[in-house]
Scaffold this active site. Sequence first.
Site, PDB file in Angstrom:
ATOM      1  N   HIS A  67       0.814  -1.209   0.000  1.00 20.89           N
ATOM      2  CA  HIS A  67       0.000   0.000   0.000  1.00 20.89           C
ATOM      3  C   HIS A  67       0.851   1.264   0.000  1.00 20.89           C
ATOM      4  O   HIS A  67       0.626   2.179  -0.782  1.00 20.89           O
ATOM      5  CB  HIS A  67      -0.925  -0.001   1.223  1.00 20.89           C
ATOM      6  CG  HIS A  67      -1.719  -1.254   1.359  1.00 20.89           C
ATOM      7  ND1 HIS A  67      -1.793  -1.968   2.530  1.00 20.89           N
ATOM      8  CD2 HIS A  67      -2.447  -1.962   0.460  1.00 20.89           C
ATOM      9  CE1 HIS A  67      -2.548  -3.040   2.343  1.00 20.89           C
ATOM     10  NE2 HIS A  67      -2.944  -3.062   1.105  1.00 20.89           N
TER      11      HIS A  67
ATOM     12  N   TYR B  47      -3.217 -14.785  -2.457  1.00 25.18           N
ATOM     13  CA  TYR B  47      -4.299 -14.273  -1.610  1.00 25.18           C
ATOM     14  C   TYR B  47      -4.826 -12.979  -2.205  1.00 25.18           C
ATOM     15  O   TYR B  47      -4.388 -12.548  -3.279  1.00 25.18           O
ATOM     16  CB  TYR B  47      -3.820 -14.054  -0.166  1.00 25.18           C
ATOM     17  CG  TYR B  47      -2.596 -13.173  -0.031  1.00 25.18           C
ATOM     18  CD1 TYR B  47      -2.716 -11.796   0.086  1.00 25.18           C
ATOM     19  CD2 TYR B  47      -1.317 -13.716  -0.045  1.00 25.18           C
ATOM     20  CE1 TYR B  47      -1.595 -10.977   0.191  1.00 25.18           C
ATOM     21  CE2 TYR B  47      -0.190 -12.913   0.064  1.00 25.18           C
ATOM     22  CZ  TYR B  47      -0.343 -11.550   0.184  1.00 25.18           C
ATOM     23  OH  TYR B  47       0.769 -10.751   0.281  1.00 25.18           O
TER      24      TYR B  47
ATOM     25  N   ALA C 289      14.463  -9.822  -1.368  1.00 22.67           N
ATOM     26  CA  ALA C 289      15.427  -9.535  -2.432  1.00 22.67           C
ATOM     27  C   ALA C 289      15.086  -8.177  -3.033  1.00 22.67           C
ATOM     28  O   ALA C 289      13.935  -7.732  -2.978  1.00 22.67           O
ATOM     29  CB  ALA C 289      15.374 -10.610  -3.513  1.00 22.67           C
TER      30      ALA C 289
ATOM     31  N   ASP D 289      -5.765   5.552   0.350  1.00 25.88           N
ATOM     32  CA  ASP D 289      -5.980   4.253  -0.289  1.00 25.88           C
ATOM     33  C   ASP D 289      -7.302   3.673   0.205  1.00 25.88           C
ATOM     34  O   ASP D 289      -8.001   4.260   1.040  1.00 25.88           O
ATOM     35  CB  ASP D 289      -4.784   3.311  -0.072  1.00 25.88           C
ATOM     36  CG  ASP D 289      -4.671   2.754   1.334  1.00 25.88           C
ATOM     37  OD1 ASP D 289      -5.599   2.932   2.143  1.00 25.88           O
ATOM     38  OD2 ASP D 289      -3.638   2.125   1.629  1.00 25.88           O
TER      39      ASP D 289
ATOM     40  N   GLU E 145      -6.695 -10.328  -4.249  1.00 21.68           N
ATOM     41  CA  GLU E 145      -7.274 -10.375  -5.595  1.00 21.68           C
ATOM     42  C   GLU E 145      -6.331 -11.010  -6.606  1.00 21.68           C
ATOM     43  O   GLU E 145      -6.535 -10.895  -7.820  1.00 21.68           O
ATOM     44  CB  GLU E 145      -7.637  -8.948  -6.039  1.00 21.68           C
ATOM     45  CG  GLU E 145      -6.530  -8.145  -6.690  1.00 21.68           C
ATOM     46  CD  GLU E 145      -5.426  -7.670  -5.768  1.00 21.68           C
ATOM     47  OE1 GLU E 145      -4.517  -6.977  -6.258  1.00 21.68           O
ATOM     48  OE2 GLU E 145      -5.460  -7.990  -4.567  1.00 21.68           O
TER      49      GLU E 145
ATOM     50  N   ASN F  52       1.589  -4.373  -7.581  1.00 19.89           N
ATOM     51  CA  ASN F  52       2.888  -3.703  -7.656  1.00 19.89           C
ATOM     52  C   ASN F  52       3.897  -4.558  -8.400  1.00 19.89           C
ATOM     53  O   ASN F  52       4.624  -4.083  -9.283  1.00 19.89           O
ATOM     54  CB  ASN F  52       3.420  -3.400  -6.252  1.00 19.89           C
ATOM     55  CG  ASN F  52       2.604  -2.361  -5.524  1.00 19.89           C
ATOM     56  OD1 ASN F  52       2.022  -1.476  -6.133  1.00 19.89           O
ATOM     57  ND2 ASN F  52       2.528  -2.482  -4.215  1.00 19.89           N
ATOM     58  N   SER F  53       3.969  -5.847  -8.048  1.00 18.09           N
ATOM     59  CA  SER F  53       4.914  -6.756  -8.708  1.00 18.09           C
ATOM     60  C   SER F  53       4.576  -6.915 -10.185  1.00 18.09           C
ATOM     61  O   SER F  53       5.466  -6.988 -11.034  1.00 18.09           O
ATOM     62  CB  SER F  53       4.893  -8.130  -8.019  1.00 18.09           C
ATOM     63  OG  SER F  53       5.436  -8.043  -6.720  1.00 18.09           O
TER      64      SER F  53
END
Length: 489
Positions: A27, A400, A361, A126, A402, A382-383
Amino acid sequence: MDTHTNMYNENSSKPHVAFISSPGMGHITPLLEFAFHLVTQHSIQVTFLVITIGSSDAQNNYIKALSPHPDLHIVDLPPANMSGILTDDMTAVAHLSLIVQESIRPLHSMLLRLNRTKVLTAMVIDIFCTPVFEVCKDLSIPIYSYFTASATLLTFSLYLPTLDREVEGEFMDLLEPVKVPGCNPIRIQDLLEQVRDRKIDEYKWYLLHASRLSMAKGIFVNTWDDLEPVPLSAVTHKRLDEYIPTPPVYPIGPLTKQMEVVASEDEKETIGWLDKQPKDSVLFVALGSGGTLTSEQLTELAWGLELSQQHFILVVRKPSDCASSALFSSGCESHDDPRSFLPDGFVERTKGVGLVVSSWAPQVAVLNHPSTGAFLSHCGWNSTLESVLQGVPMIAWPMYAEQRMNATMLSDEVGVAVKMPVVGEAGETVVVGRDEIERVVRMVMEGEEGKKLRTRAKELKESGRATLSPGGSSYETLTRVVESWKLET
């Protein structure tokens, strides 16, 4: 009130916007990157309010590593007393929501002080910070929601209050996919974790936050037209308006962490190891800031990687039956030896071919490295954006929240991912065996399917960078909002 940068010039004509994020890297990272983007690219002054309860080492280090800027003012909210409020069995959304609820108790007085220094033009929150609506209503400060996940989840969330009224029983018992007006159907087994049981607090909290989205003056969403054309069309053409009043939606993404300081010896070792590998040869395996596998699944994953004979970096955490067990401790130093929960001899047998990293990492640096050829990812948003912006295709392993919706969208609609079969027909999480893992890894790293994914990822990389540049749709969309703020200053 702990301040991390010098207060900006109170006589400046620049708009002053406050931000507040719920805790957790998933977030705070997108909100802080958005704030920094406004400061550096659009000449906005920002006060970023940090909820300190529930903050992880990774969050604290990330904030400390930010480049100082005279127009970005970071303020810690006083730590709230959570004794007797949080319990060990509390679900993630309930946990976050209660932390926010207690942490913003001094917000009214803090905003009054900020307004005396320089009047606030707007507040950005958010989805888990919706109690702020009541605070800002009293102060006549307009609120914008920054939806840090996909537009696909945004449209579902906007429609959720309607579903809640119209559907009897559990959504998981529906015989057909969920059809959000103007959007692609959502498979029942892909519904986000928070809506699978309507009787629990997790669902009630998420429904409350989703129902308040319509109270925002506008909703920023971290995506762009080429990545999610269908759900963005649904909100921009107002197809949801007959079901719920929808504020203007502004696609302003893909905003991601732009740079990452590789500071620790372990991080330097990771990048140094990548430097020695051939181009596009390494599979990066990391399941997000909070993701954990069961012992059985971690064993099968390790064997699948070994059998594939592909180069890999494996970020590994202590196994847990809870997929999000590391959510509030991401980035914390781990003293657990990965050898104690990986197959006997795995680290030794794969030495040179693979690198095992404990807990954390430098993801952006790894994805940006030319040796990285694919990303086995939990498909957190984000990833996902970080991978796409580096032109790296994905093996989707949703965990987990969404993430199942994201995984299906990325594989079936966008064409940058292959889904690992971790979801059963009834929506249950299933163990993926080593043979299947070996097959999928080889297919993505060596096969024709992998080449197609890589080509598509590189197309979106160029598109994502273009849309953020002057003349691009995300840049111009945000510019229009900023110009409206300047008129109000």
